[in-house]
Scaffold this motif. Structure first.
Motif, short mmCIF file in Angstrom:
data_model
loop_
_atom_site.label_atom_id
_atom_site.label_comp_id
_atom_site.label_asym_id
_atom_site.label_seq_id
_atom_site.Cartn_x
_atom_site.Cartn_y
_atom_site.Cartn_z
N TYR A 113 0.85 -1.20 0.00
CA TYR A 113 0.00 0.00 0.00
C TYR A 113 0.88 1.25 0.00
O TYR A 113 2.01 1.23 0.49
N SER A 114 0.33 2.31 -0.54
CA SER A 114 1.09 3.56 -0.56
C SER A 114 0.26 4.76 -0.13
O SER A 114 0.81 5.79 0.26
N ASP A 115 -1.07 4.64 -0.16
CA ASP A 115 -1.91 5.80 0.18
C ASP A 115 -3.18 5.34 0.90
O ASP A 115 -4.29 5.53 0.41
N VAL A 116 -2.99 4.71 2.06
CA VAL A 116 -4.13 4.22 2.83
C VAL A 116 -4.72 5.36 3.65
O VAL A 116 -4.03 5.96 4.48
N GLN A 117 -5.97 5.65 3.41
CA GLN A 117 -6.63 6.79 4.08
C GLN A 117 -7.25 6.31 5.39
O GLN A 117 -8.44 6.03 5.49
N LEU A 118 -6.39 6.25 6.39
CA LEU A 118 -6.76 5.68 7.68
C LEU A 118 -5.98 6.40 8.77
O LEU A 118 -4.85 6.85 8.53
N ILE A 119 -6.57 6.53 9.95
CA ILE A 119 -5.88 7.12 11.10
C ILE A 119 -5.77 6.06 12.19
O ILE A 119 -6.78 5.49 12.62
N VAL A 120 -4.56 5.78 12.62
CA VAL A 120 -4.32 4.76 13.64
C VAL A 120 -3.50 5.35 14.77
O VAL A 120 -2.49 6.01 14.53
N CYS A 121 -3.95 5.13 16.00
CA CYS A 121 -3.19 5.55 17.17
C CYS A 121 -2.40 4.35 17.68
O CYS A 121 -2.96 3.28 17.93
N ASP A 131 -11.38 0.91 0.74
CA ASP A 131 -11.44 -0.17 -0.24
C ASP A 131 -10.09 -0.86 -0.31
O ASP A 131 -9.15 -0.49 0.41
N LYS A 132 -9.97 -1.87 -1.18
CA LYS A 132 -8.74 -2.66 -1.24
C LYS A 132 -7.53 -1.86 -1.70
O LYS A 132 -6.39 -2.29 -1.52
N ASP A 133 -7.77 -0.68 -2.28
CA ASP A 133 -6.66 0.18 -2.71
C ASP A 133 -6.33 1.24 -1.66
O ASP A 133 -5.43 2.06 -1.88
N GLY A 134 -7.08 1.23 -0.55
CA GLY A 134 -6.80 2.17 0.52
C GLY A 134 -7.61 3.44 0.47
O GLY A 134 -7.44 4.32 1.33
N ASN A 135 -8.50 3.56 -0.52
CA ASN A 135 -9.32 4.77 -0.63
C ASN A 135 -10.40 4.78 0.44
O ASN A 135 -11.04 3.76 0.72
N ARG A 136 -10.62 5.93 1.03
CA ARG A 136 -11.58 6.06 2.11
C ARG A 136 -13.00 5.91 1.61
O ARG A 136 -13.40 6.52 0.63
N LEU A 137 -13.78 5.06 2.29
CA LEU A 137 -15.18 4.86 1.95
C LEU A 137 -16.11 5.46 3.01
O LEU A 137 -17.20 5.92 2.70
N LYS A 138 -15.64 5.42 4.26
CA LYS A 138 -16.47 5.91 5.35
C LYS A 138 -16.18 7.37 5.64
O LYS A 138 -15.03 7.79 5.70
N GLU A 139 -17.24 8.13 5.85
CA GLU A 139 -17.08 9.53 6.27
C GLU A 139 -16.97 9.58 7.78
O GLU A 139 -17.77 8.97 8.50
N GLY A 152 0.72 -4.00 11.12
CA GLY A 152 0.24 -3.00 10.17
C GLY A 152 -0.71 -3.58 9.15
O GLY A 152 -1.77 -3.00 8.87
N ASP A 153 -0.34 -4.73 8.58
CA ASP A 153 -1.20 -5.37 7.58
C ASP A 153 -2.55 -5.77 8.16
O ASP A 153 -3.59 -5.59 7.53
N ALA A 154 -2.53 -6.32 9.37
CA ALA A 154 -3.78 -6.75 10.01
C ALA A 154 -4.71 -5.56 10.24
O ALA A 154 -5.94 -5.68 10.10
N THR A 155 -4.13 -4.43 10.59
CA THR A 155 -4.94 -3.23 10.82
C THR A 155 -5.58 -2.76 9.53
O THR A 155 -6.79 -2.43 9.49
N LEU A 171 3.35 1.56 8.97
CA LEU A 171 2.04 2.13 8.62
C LEU A 171 2.21 3.42 7.82
O LEU A 171 1.48 3.66 6.84
N GLU A 172 3.15 4.25 8.23
CA GLU A 172 3.37 5.50 7.50
C GLU A 172 3.87 5.23 6.09
O GLU A 172 3.54 5.98 5.15
N SER A 173 4.64 4.15 5.90
CA SER A 173 5.10 3.81 4.55
C SER A 173 3.93 3.38 3.67
O SER A 173 4.04 3.42 2.44
N CYS A 174 2.83 2.98 4.31
CA CYS A 174 1.62 2.59 3.57
C CYS A 174 0.67 3.78 3.38
O CYS A 174 -0.41 3.62 2.81
N GLY A 175 1.07 4.94 3.86
CA GLY A 175 0.24 6.13 3.71
C GLY A 175 -0.70 6.39 4.86
O GLY A 175 -1.48 7.35 4.84
#
Length: 366
Positions: free
Chosen positions: A95-103, A287-295, A273-276, A139-143
């Motif tokens: 992944y390169s641009d996963v639109q996710l926030i993880v603490c 989605d499977k490409d990391g694009n955000r679906l949920k608002e 990271g992958d499991a998250t 995780l940061e390397s995955c975006g």
């Protein structure tokens, strides 16, 4: 000059004896038989030599064939190994641009060293920070946007850790720890709120499954509540609004768990990271490409803290062994603090009084 026969007679009184050439008789049948025998011997010898040479050559050919087969098998094995490696690499999605926030929360810190190994020379706080930083980097390397509760050897109150995650509107809270016990116990386990929220449980199961592939001594499964008392919860799971997991990455008191942690720390960080990310895809956050679906932020709706009926309060906890009229103390053994108030300035040993190794190892509990 020789004398004549007459002269010889006159001299010796007899005629001279002349040597007659003896006629040699030739036994042709014997010669023919001997030749036949000789030819037979020659033919037999030739056949023997030919047979011997053939055997030697055949043996060499067999060896060459075997070597060729072995070489072919080796090539096939290498090809299979290569194919498996390529397949394994293909299974690991980059992944390169996963639109996710993880603490990511590294347990303990500063004067709160957490648990130690049996020699008392290895501190949990250091291992927690080491793996947390590697998870952050991956995780940061995955975006992924990563929020760290601490990035150095500093101490934070549990409430502050939860507040950091909540205010950042993180989609997941990963609380990373090492375990300990005075007994022969090993393996990795994941702790989730005792309300058994679906999203939190999914995250915990995925974390354990990917870590098991990375190489752990044992998968101890998903646990609910608090060690020794399922009516209680770890603070970090109780006060965060998003799906959260307190992950125990092996026992510091077990040599094999320490060895695997050191050898596989990079693999562990990738697995976490992958499991998250996999969980976010399964829950429909991306989605499977990391694009955000949920608002908006992912909320663990089944956690009491998110219930609209205000069921989240100390008065509504169903806690055993609480003296009538006293405020229930929800101990977090990993942070050596209690839920709601200070632990009288003392740290406990990580386990409730009267809690034994026998209880720890029962199927009813683990």
């Amino acid at each position: 000059m020789g004398m004549s026969d007459q002269e010889f007679y006159e001299l010796y009184g007899r005629m001279p004896r002349r040597n007659k050439k003896k006629k040699i008789k030739i036994y042709w049948h014997r010669i023919i038989i001997a030749l036949i025998i000789l030819i037979g011997l020659i033919v037999g010898l030739v056949k023997l030599v030919t047979f011997t040479v053939g055997k030697i050559k055949g043996s060499n050919d067999d060896n060459k064939a075997a070597a060729a087969d072995n070489s072919s098998t080796a090539r096939e094995d290498k090809k299979t190994e290569k194919d498996n490696g390529e397949q394994k690499q293909e299974e690991h999605i980059i992944y390169s641009d996963v639109q996710l926030i993880v603490c990511v929360d590294a347990g303990h810190g500063d004067y709160d060293a957490g648990t130690t190994d049996r020699d008392g020379t290895r501190y949990e706080k250091d291992d927690d920070l080491a793996i947390a930083l590697k998870v952050r980097d991956y995780l940061e390397s995955c975006g992924v946007t990563v929020i760290m509760t601490r990035e150095d050897d500093s101490f934070l109150e549990l409430g502050d850790r939860c507040e950091i995650a909540n205010e950042a509107k993180a989609d997941f809270m990963l609380c990373l720890h090492r375990n300990s016990y005075d007994g022969d116990i090993q393996g990795v386990e994941a702790w989730v709120h005792n309300s058994e929220p679906t999203a939190d449980t999914t995250l915990a199961k995925n974390l354990l499954a990917d870590l098991e592939k990375a190489g752990i001594s044992a998968n101890r499964g998903v646990q609910y509540g608090y060690v020794g008392n399922s009516h209680l919860n770890y603070y970090i799971n109780n006060d965060t609004v998003m799906p959260s997991v307190l992950l125990e990455l092996g026992f510091l008191t077990d040599d094999l768990d320490n060895q695997l942690f050191d050898e596989n720390i990079d693999a562990y960080s990738v697995a976490i990271g992958d499991a998250t990310i996999e969980t976010a895809i399964q829950l429909g956050i991306i989605d499977k490409d990391g694009n955000r679906l949920k608002e908006g932020q992912l909320i663990s709706e089944e956690k009491p803290i998110n219930n609209k009926d205000n069921s989240y309060s100390e008065d509504n906890f169903d806690i055993e062994y609480t003296e009538p009229g006293t405020t229930p103390d929800v101990y977090n053994t990993q942070e050596n603090e209690v839920f709601g108030e200070e632990a009288d300035g003392e740290y406990d040993d990580g386990y409730e009084d009267g809690y034994s190794e026998e209880d720890y190892g029962t199927d009813d509990y683990y």
